[in-house]
Design an enzyme around this catalytic site. Structure first.
Site, PDB file in Angstrom:
ATOM      1  N   CYS A 178     111.597  21.384   8.297  1.00 40.46           N
ATOM      2  CA  CYS A 178     112.096  22.740   8.522  1.00 40.46           C
ATOM      3  C   CYS A 178     113.494  22.719   9.135  1.00 40.46           C
ATOM      4  O   CYS A 178     113.743  21.957  10.087  1.00 40.46           O
ATOM      5  CB  CYS A 178     111.148  23.514   9.437  1.00 40.46           C
ATOM      6  SG  CYS A 178     111.614  25.258   9.620  1.00 40.46           S
ATOM      7  N   CYS A 208     113.026  26.420  16.222  1.00 40.00           N
ATOM      8  CA  CYS A 208     112.063  27.079  17.115  1.00 40.00           C
ATOM      9  C   CYS A 208     111.484  26.069  18.109  1.00 40.00           C
ATOM     10  O   CYS A 208     110.870  25.076  17.711  1.00 40.00           O
ATOM     11  CB  CYS A 208     110.949  27.720  16.300  1.00 40.00           C
ATOM     12  SG  CYS A 208     111.537  28.851  15.010  1.00 40.00           S
ATOM     13  N   CYS A 217     107.764  24.710  17.991  1.00 39.34           N
ATOM     14  CA  CYS A 217     107.190  24.276  16.713  1.00 39.34           C
ATOM     15  C   CYS A 217     107.332  22.773  16.489  1.00 39.34           C
ATOM     16  O   CYS A 217     108.429  22.208  16.619  1.00 39.34           O
ATOM     17  CB  CYS A 217     107.853  25.044  15.575  1.00 39.34           C
ATOM     18  SG  CYS A 217     107.139  24.667  13.953  1.00 39.34           S
ATOM     19  N   CYS A 223      95.059  31.767   4.559  1.00 37.13           N
ATOM     20  CA  CYS A 223      96.440  31.963   4.974  1.00 37.13           C
ATOM     21  C   CYS A 223      97.278  30.804   4.442  1.00 37.13           C
ATOM     22  O   CYS A 223      97.086  29.659   4.845  1.00 37.13           O
ATOM     23  CB  CYS A 223      96.532  32.028   6.488  1.00 37.13           C
ATOM     24  SG  CYS A 223      95.499  33.321   7.224  1.00 37.13           S
ATOM     25  N   CYS A 273      96.663  35.714   2.494  1.00 34.30           N
ATOM     26  CA  CYS A 273      97.816  36.075   3.301  1.00 34.30           C
ATOM     27  C   CYS A 273      98.868  34.988   3.139  1.00 34.30           C
ATOM     28  O   CYS A 273      98.547  33.788   3.230  1.00 34.30           O
ATOM     29  CB  CYS A 273      97.424  36.204   4.773  1.00 34.30           C
ATOM     30  SG  CYS A 273      98.795  36.605   5.892  1.00 34.30           S
ATOM     31  N   CYS A 283     100.765  41.289   9.133  1.00 35.64           N
ATOM     32  CA  CYS A 283     100.125  40.470  10.165  1.00 35.64           C
ATOM     33  C   CYS A 283     101.244  39.922  11.042  1.00 35.64           C
ATOM     34  O   CYS A 283     102.136  39.226  10.544  1.00 35.64           O
ATOM     35  CB  CYS A 283      99.335  39.343   9.502  1.00 35.64           C
ATOM     36  SG  CYS A 283      98.634  38.122  10.649  1.00 35.64           S
ATOM     37  N   ARG A 336      93.331  38.444  16.581  1.00 37.22           N
ATOM     38  CA  ARG A 336      92.868  37.114  16.177  1.00 37.22           C
ATOM     39  C   ARG A 336      93.235  36.081  17.235  1.00 37.22           C
ATOM     40  O   ARG A 336      94.385  35.984  17.650  1.00 37.22           O
ATOM     41  CB  ARG A 336      93.517  36.726  14.847  1.00 37.22           C
ATOM     42  CG  ARG A 336      93.047  35.389  14.282  1.00 37.22           C
ATOM     43  CD  ARG A 336      93.764  35.065  12.984  1.00 37.22           C
ATOM     44  NE  ARG A 336      93.727  36.203  12.076  1.00 37.22           N
ATOM     45  CZ  ARG A 336      94.639  36.435  11.144  1.00 37.22           C
ATOM     46  NH1 ARG A 336      95.663  35.627  10.977  1.00 37.22           N
ATOM     47  NH2 ARG A 336      94.524  37.492  10.353  1.00 37.22           N
TER      48      ARG A 336
END
Length: 387
Positions: A65, A69, A72, A109, A142, A202, A272
């Site tokens: 990536c 962040c 992460c 997901c 999702c 979401c 959730r």
């Protein structure tokens, strides 16, 4: 406590609590914790009964990536030892999803690391959605692919996606402290794009990154304003090799108060319990089911979760039941168009008398690094998944 009686009444009416009331929930003492859980539990049961929705993650593309962040394990330049692989083929993703669906999940997901999808990536995911839905009638799908460009949400909806996930993660005022390669406004824009395309939005948060109570309330109120159908509450998993690896700020009691506050502010949405519940709630996980009506089954994107069988036993032992594929998760008023700003909702009203509670001095337990295990099974490997 007058505070809790007020919050229950507001939750049953879908009325927004005051910020002072939300902050007071986070400031309650451990002596009052069971009262807080019981009060928020009344609101949860009013809208969702004793059903628990199971969701299953499939990491379509792991690592690699370009974003930075801080929380992460897939971030730019991270040395975390996670699995790294490029896009799974549709049949591989469908096979991975099948394990979760067999375990009782009703939503899959599909997640991919990266800033956002290219149009070719959207085509790839469209093929995966088609493969999963052809083999599993009635399954919800999702997508979580990062920041969306114009028209991509519509293409995902046309491909059969039911929902799109993009978390706000933390308050707008502190967002720049955890990420510099995109903005808080970028995230809000993507959630709005999903809404506008007719996808179920979401969006949630990550607690435990060193934020204040005010930050937590800010992000939850921002989520209420965005009006997602589901709000995942993640508890930071401090993975070695990330900038936040030393941030062990949560206790089980703190996690329960956060979940209760989210339930009071977002009474009729799917709350959730997401990443980190095993690490931070630990043996208090069953109690958290009185606050949230949804969990992830099995493993997460890059770390291992509780055994799927143990999840199902926990739900049953706590007196809850797994939500069936034919059951509708959301209350009828949300399914038929949402309350939004209708006259009887009270969502945009302030007022109310705030209960008072003395802030409790946090007692943070020793870091439980033994509970953080990098995922080595399931998607992207030759080993069976945990479901």
């Amino acid at each position: 406590m007058d505070l809790l009686n007020t919050l229950v009444d507001k939750g049953l009416r879908r009325e927004l609590p005051t910020r002072e009331e939300a902050l007071a929930v986070l400031a309650t003492s451990d002596d009052d914790l069971l009262d807080v859980v019981a009060a928020a539990g009344k609101v949860r049961r009013h809208w969702f009964g004793r059903r628990v929705k199971l969701n299953y993650l499939v990491n379509l593309k792991s690592g690699l990536c370009p974003e930075d962040c801080s929380y992460c394990s897939q971030r730019l330049g991270a040395d975390t030892g996670i699995l790294k692989y490029t896009w799974l083929k549709p049949d591989q993703a469908s096979q991975a999803a099948a394990a979760g669906l067999a375990g009782g999940a009703k939503r899959v997901c599909l997640v991919a690391s990266g800033r956002g999808p290219t149009d070719r990536d959207v085509d790839r995911v469209a093929g995966t959605i088609k493969a999963i839905k052809e083999q599993n009638e009635g399954v919800e799908v999702c997508a979580c692919l990062g920041l969306l460009s114009d028209g991509q949400a519509e293409r995902l909806r046309e491909a059969g996606a039911d929902a799109y996930n993009h978390n706000l993660n933390t308050s707008e005022s502190t967002y720049g402290d955890i990420t510099t390669t995109h903005t808080y406004a970028d995230r809000v824009d993507t959630v709005n794009k999903a809404h506008a395309a007719g996808l179920s939005a979401c969006s949630g948060l990550i607690a435990g990154m060193g934020e204040s109570d005010e930050d937590l309330v800010d992000v939850v109120y921002a989520l209420r304003e965005l009006d997602p159908d589901s709000v995942p509450v993640n508890f930071l998993i401090p993975v070695e090799g990330t900038p936040l690896a030393k941030e062990w700020n949560l206790t089980p009691q703190r996690c329960l108060r956060i979940l209760a506050m989210v339930r009071f502010v977002c009474p009729d949405v799917e709350v959730r319990i997401a990443g980190g519940r095993e690490v931070h709630l630990r043996t208090m996980q069953p109690l958290a089911l009185n606050l949230a009506n949804s969990i992830f089954l099995g493993d997460y994107l890059t770390t291992e979760g509780q055994a799927g069988k143990a999840d199902l036993e926990m739900i049953a032992d706590a007196g809850f039941e797994v939500e069936g594929a034919g059951e509708v998760t959301l209350p009828e008023h949300r399914v038929t168009g949402g309350c939004h700003e209708s006259a009887d909702c009270g969502s945009h009203e302030g007022g109310g008398v705030c209960g008072t509670a003395a802030p409790a001095a946090p007692t943070v337990s020793e870091p439980r690094t033994d509970l953080v295990a990098v995922r080595r099974r399931g998607a992207g490997t030759d080993l069976a998944p945990n479901a």
